[in-house]
Structure formats: C-alpha cells, structure tokens
Design a protein around this motif. Sequence first.
Motif, PDB file in Angstrom:
ATOM      1  N   ILE A   1       0.849  -1.189   0.000  1.00  0.00           N
ATOM      2  CA  ILE A   1       0.000   0.000   0.000  1.00  0.00           C
ATOM      3  C   ILE A   1       0.886   1.241   0.000  1.00  0.00           C
ATOM      4  N   ASP A   2       0.627   2.182  -0.897  1.00  0.00           N
ATOM      5  CA  ASP A   2       1.371   3.442  -0.961  1.00  0.00           C
ATOM      6  C   ASP A   2       0.403   4.608  -1.016  1.00  0.00           C
ATOM      7  N   HIS A   3       0.707   5.659  -0.223  1.00  0.00           N
ATOM      8  CA  HIS A   3      -0.081   6.893  -0.261  1.00  0.00           C
ATOM      9  C   HIS A   3       0.757   8.026   0.319  1.00  0.00           C
ATOM     10  N   SER A   4       0.212   9.234   0.313  1.00  0.00           N
ATOM     11  CA  SER A   4       0.988  10.417   0.690  1.00  0.00           C
ATOM     12  C   SER A   4       1.419  10.412   2.149  1.00  0.00           C
ATOM     13  N   ALA A   5       0.711   9.646   3.005  1.00  0.00           N
ATOM     14  CA  ALA A   5       1.064   9.593   4.425  1.00  0.00           C
ATOM     15  C   ALA A   5       1.989   8.440   4.758  1.00  0.00           C
ATOM     16  N   GLY A   6       2.388   7.678   3.755  1.00  0.00           N
ATOM     17  CA  GLY A   6       3.291   6.567   3.999  1.00  0.00           C
ATOM     18  C   GLY A   6       2.851   5.317   3.275  1.00  0.00           C
ATOM     19  N   GLY A   7       2.712   4.207   4.007  1.00  0.00           N
ATOM     20  CA  GLY A   7       2.285   2.948   3.410  1.00  0.00           C
ATOM     21  C   GLY A   7       2.913   1.768   4.113  1.00  0.00           C
ATOM     22  N   ILE A   8       2.577   0.565   3.628  1.00  0.00           N
ATOM     23  CA  ILE A   8       3.116  -0.676   4.180  1.00  0.00           C
ATOM     24  C   ILE A   8       3.368  -1.642   3.032  1.00  0.00           C
ATOM     25  N   THR A   9       4.139  -2.680   3.296  1.00  0.00           N
ATOM     26  CA  THR A   9       4.438  -3.677   2.263  1.00  0.00           C
ATOM     27  C   THR A   9       3.853  -5.043   2.585  1.00  0.00           C
ATOM     28  N   ASP A  10       3.151  -5.168   3.723  1.00  0.00           N
ATOM     29  CA  ASP A  10       2.768  -6.498   4.202  1.00  0.00           C
ATOM     30  C   ASP A  10       1.268  -6.631   4.467  1.00  0.00           C
ATOM     31  N   SER A  11       0.430  -6.115   3.546  1.00  0.00           N
ATOM     32  CA  SER A  11      -1.015  -6.240   3.715  1.00  0.00           C
ATOM     33  C   SER A  11      -1.512  -7.578   3.172  1.00  0.00           C
ATOM     34  N   TYR A  12      -2.366  -8.225   3.950  1.00  0.00           N
ATOM     35  CA  TYR A  12      -3.030  -9.448   3.514  1.00  0.00           C
ATOM     36  C   TYR A  12      -4.398  -9.142   2.892  1.00  0.00           C
ATOM     37  N   PHE A  13      -4.964  -7.985   3.259  1.00  0.00           N
ATOM     38  CA  PHE A  13      -6.375  -7.690   2.954  1.00  0.00           C
ATOM     39  C   PHE A  13      -6.542  -6.182   3.109  1.00  0.00           C
ATOM     40  N   THR A  14      -6.951  -5.503   2.033  1.00  0.00           N
ATOM     41  CA  THR A  14      -6.984  -4.037   2.034  1.00  0.00           C
ATOM     42  C   THR A  14      -8.357  -3.532   1.618  1.00  0.00           C
ATOM     43  N   ILE A  15      -8.868  -2.558   2.362  1.00  0.00           N
ATOM     44  CA  ILE A  15     -10.152  -1.935   2.032  1.00  0.00           C
ATOM     45  C   ILE A  15      -9.926  -0.446   1.804  1.00  0.00           C
ATOM     46  N   ILE A  16     -10.385   0.049   0.668  1.00  0.00           N
ATOM     47  CA  ILE A  16     -10.368   1.479   0.373  1.00  0.00           C
ATOM     48  C   ILE A  16     -11.796   1.990   0.569  1.00  0.00           C
ATOM     49  N   LEU A  17     -11.963   2.958   1.471  1.00  0.00           N
ATOM     50  CA  LEU A  17     -13.296   3.425   1.856  1.00  0.00           C
ATOM     51  C   LEU A  17     -13.579   4.817   1.310  1.00  0.00           C
ATOM     52  N   ASN A  18     -14.773   4.966   0.708  1.00  0.00           N
ATOM     53  CA  ASN A  18     -15.284   6.290   0.374  1.00  0.00           C
ATOM     54  C   ASN A  18     -16.270   6.767   1.424  1.00  0.00           C
ATOM     55  N   THR A  19     -16.904   5.820   2.107  1.00  0.00           N
ATOM     56  CA  THR A  19     -17.792   6.117   3.239  1.00  0.00           C
ATOM     57  C   THR A  19     -17.590   5.046   4.309  1.00  0.00           C
ATOM     58  N   ASP A  20     -18.119   5.285   5.468  1.00  0.00           N
ATOM     59  CA  ASP A  20     -18.123   4.339   6.578  1.00  0.00           C
ATOM     60  C   ASP A  20     -19.562   4.277   7.097  1.00  0.00           C
ATOM     61  N   PRO A  21     -20.079   3.123   7.527  1.00  0.00           N
ATOM     62  CA  PRO A  21     -19.393   1.875   7.825  1.00  0.00           C
ATOM     63  C   PRO A  21     -19.014   1.054   6.587  1.00  0.00           C
ATOM     64  N   TYR A  22     -18.161   0.072   6.846  1.00  0.00           N
ATOM     65  CA  TYR A  22     -17.723  -0.855   5.801  1.00  0.00           C
ATOM     66  C   TYR A  22     -18.899  -1.693   5.316  1.00  0.00           C
ATOM     67  N   THR A  23     -19.677  -2.240   6.242  1.00  0.00           N
ATOM     68  CA  THR A  23     -20.867  -3.003   5.896  1.00  0.00           C
ATOM     69  C   THR A  23     -21.760  -3.088   7.136  1.00  0.00           C
ATOM     70  N   TYR A  24     -22.823  -3.857   7.023  1.00  0.00           N
ATOM     71  CA  TYR A  24     -23.743  -4.104   8.140  1.00  0.00           C
ATOM     72  C   TYR A  24     -23.936  -5.607   8.300  1.00  0.00           C
ATOM     73  N   LEU A  25     -24.030  -6.047   9.536  1.00  0.00           N
ATOM     74  CA  LEU A  25     -24.473  -7.404   9.842  1.00  0.00           C
ATOM     75  C   LEU A  25     -25.787  -7.266  10.592  1.00  0.00           C
ATOM     76  N   GLY A  26     -26.881  -7.584   9.913  1.00  0.00           N
ATOM     77  CA  GLY A  26     -28.188  -7.286  10.479  1.00  0.00           C
ATOM     78  C   GLY A  26     -28.331  -5.791  10.627  1.00  0.00           C
ATOM     79  N   SER A  27     -28.671  -5.330  11.812  1.00  0.00           N
ATOM     80  CA  SER A  27     -28.815  -3.897  12.055  1.00  0.00           C
ATOM     81  C   SER A  27     -27.529  -3.261  12.568  1.00  0.00           C
ATOM     82  N   ARG A  28     -26.482  -4.062  12.716  1.00  0.00           N
ATOM     83  CA  ARG A  28     -25.249  -3.577  13.336  1.00  0.00           C
ATOM     84  C   ARG A  28     -24.255  -3.105  12.281  1.00  0.00           C
ATOM     85  N   PRO A  29     -23.838  -1.832  12.334  1.00  0.00           N
ATOM     86  CA  PRO A  29     -22.811  -1.359  11.404  1.00  0.00           C
ATOM     87  C   PRO A  29     -21.426  -1.819  11.833  1.00  0.00           C
ATOM     88  N   LEU A  30     -20.591  -2.184  10.865  1.00  0.00           N
ATOM     89  CA  LEU A  30     -19.197  -2.512  11.132  1.00  0.00           C
ATOM     90  C   LEU A  30     -18.355  -1.325  10.658  1.00  0.00           C
TER      91      LEU A  30
END
Length: 330
Positions: free
Chosen positions: A210-239
């Motif tokens: 992952i690279d961006h203006s604030a830094g980054g990492i080289t060891d991501s297993y799973f990456t999410i790029i968010l335009n809004t939050d929450p990521y998803t819902y499980l039933g009525s519960r936001p994650l």
Amino acid sequence: MNDATEHAECWGYVDSTRRQKIDNTKEVRILLLVNESASSVTARTRVLIQTALAEHHDVELAMTSRRGHASRIARGAASTGTDIVVVLGGDGTLNEAANGLAGTDCALAALPGGSTNVFARTIGMNDDPLEATKQTITAINQNSIKSVGLGEVSGRYFLFHCGNGFDAAVVKQVERRSALKRYAGHPLFMWCGFDTWLRRYDRSSPRMRIDHSAGGITDSYFTIILNTDPYTYLGSRPLSLAPSTNLESRLSVVALRSMALKTMLTLLSDLFKGKPLENDDRIHISTDLDAISVTGHMPFPYQLDGDHLGSVKELNFKWQPEIMRLVAPT
C-alpha cells in the motif's frame, strides 16, 4: 483534465456549470430504475413505490436485465433531461447507476432493495423501501440534493468501498451461490467468509503493498479502500472501520497485516463492540487521502461496492470530489 473528467466527458456529460438544485420541485422528471432480481424486490413493492412517486411527479419505469444495464439506462436518462434516477435494487445496481450519472446534472436516489443495502443505510435511508420512498419524496420536495465525492479506480467509480484480497474472495463465493442470496442473506456471507478464510484464500504470506501520501506498508493481507463508513452491516449492526470517512471527506485505507485466527477473532469482537480501530502491528489505517496505490506481490481479487470484478496486479485509486448529485434524506 483529470481521469474522472475524461471518464465522464467521453459520454459528453461533464459541465463546469452543473446545477446544484432542481429548478422546479413540483415538475420533476423521475426514472424509477428497478432490479427485479435484487434480494428484497417484489412486484408489489415496485408498484407501490411507482404509484407513490407518480402522485407527486412525472415517473417512468425501467427494469434492469443484465450486468452493466443499469449504467446504460441511467446514462440515457441523464442525456434526455431526467432530473432524478430513483434506484430500487441492491448495492451493485446503485453502483452501476452512479457510474452512469457521475458528471451529469441528473441526481441519484437510493431505495433499499438488496440484502444489505450498505449505501442506502449509510446516507440515512430507512431499510424499508416504502418508508425510504417517503423520505425520497420529502427530500425532493425540499430540494435536498447535494454534490458528493466518489472513489475512482480503473475508470469506474465506487460509492462506499473497494475490497482488495480476502473480502473480494468472499464476494466471489457469495456470487456463486446467488440463488441463495435472496433467502440466506447475512448467514450466507458469514458462511462464505469462514469457508474462504479456512480453505480458499492464501494466508501464507502478505498479498500486497500500500502506498499513499502519508506513507504505506508492504505487508497487507487484505486491504479496504473506503469512500464512506461503515464498511458493511451485519443485520442492524454497522461494522465501522474509519468513522471519519464520509461523502464529504477524502478516501481512507484499512489494511490487515495479519489474518491469524486470533487477530481475526479480536478484530471481529472489537467491531461488534463498536471499538475504534487503531494503527498497530496488526492493522494499518490512514484517512483523508486523495490517492492510494495497491500493488500485489501476486495477482489479487477485488470488488467494488459488493461486485466482484476479477483479479489484478495493481490498482490506483483517486478521490473525485463533487462528481455526483445525490438526493439526501433530511
């Protein structure tokens, strides 16, 4: 000229003088765009919604019939002077419609018709489509329409997130069982998540950098790029992964640096408890970013707004401010 402008201008719709409001809220042209195959859409619901909208406005009906169809219908509506495209469908249908409307004067209105309805719920729509229709009518009457930012990658916009790696592999498994989605919904996602973690996703080494203006990492297993939050819902519960991320902010990135069982169970527990995530040796988080690059150590799967799009070696994300008009509940 940026990539998003070129993407929209290729259809002839970008105009720097785009209007921000509807000129006359008593004479609004609406296209009701319906995905009959969406998990919670029924013929009765469609008729009731069309009738309610038609009591106040000039309404046409269009039905999606195949992948990519909603984008073409929405784009055509925008080109012929339609004021609002009201979408009754899941997040995938909304994503397609948004891609048809971005850069135009025509606004998007979201009604929940899928199994999770992440975007509709994120902007404050009721999870009952008939109640959401009432919200939409009120918002139109009050001219509650705003220009919002979207994420963009590989010439396609996304409303709420792009998942790279594990969750895209989960979405692929869910799509293979699409006949069950209408009935199983969240239990199907949970089962596919467990099954994918156990035997369908390589957790032996990091998958991407992952690279961006604030830094980054080289060891991501799973990456999410968010335009809004929450990521998803499980039933009525936001994650919630990055609570400050919304349609007025820029993009955020959340990357898991471990997918060990203990890490995953701790993460899920924290999410269910509503505990905020923090940067540490397990998780990388950065917010308010204009651009993010994800480069695979090997090809990785990705999905946009819940739509699996295959595998790639690299993705470059950009935030595109005020690119789409949205009917916002009041």
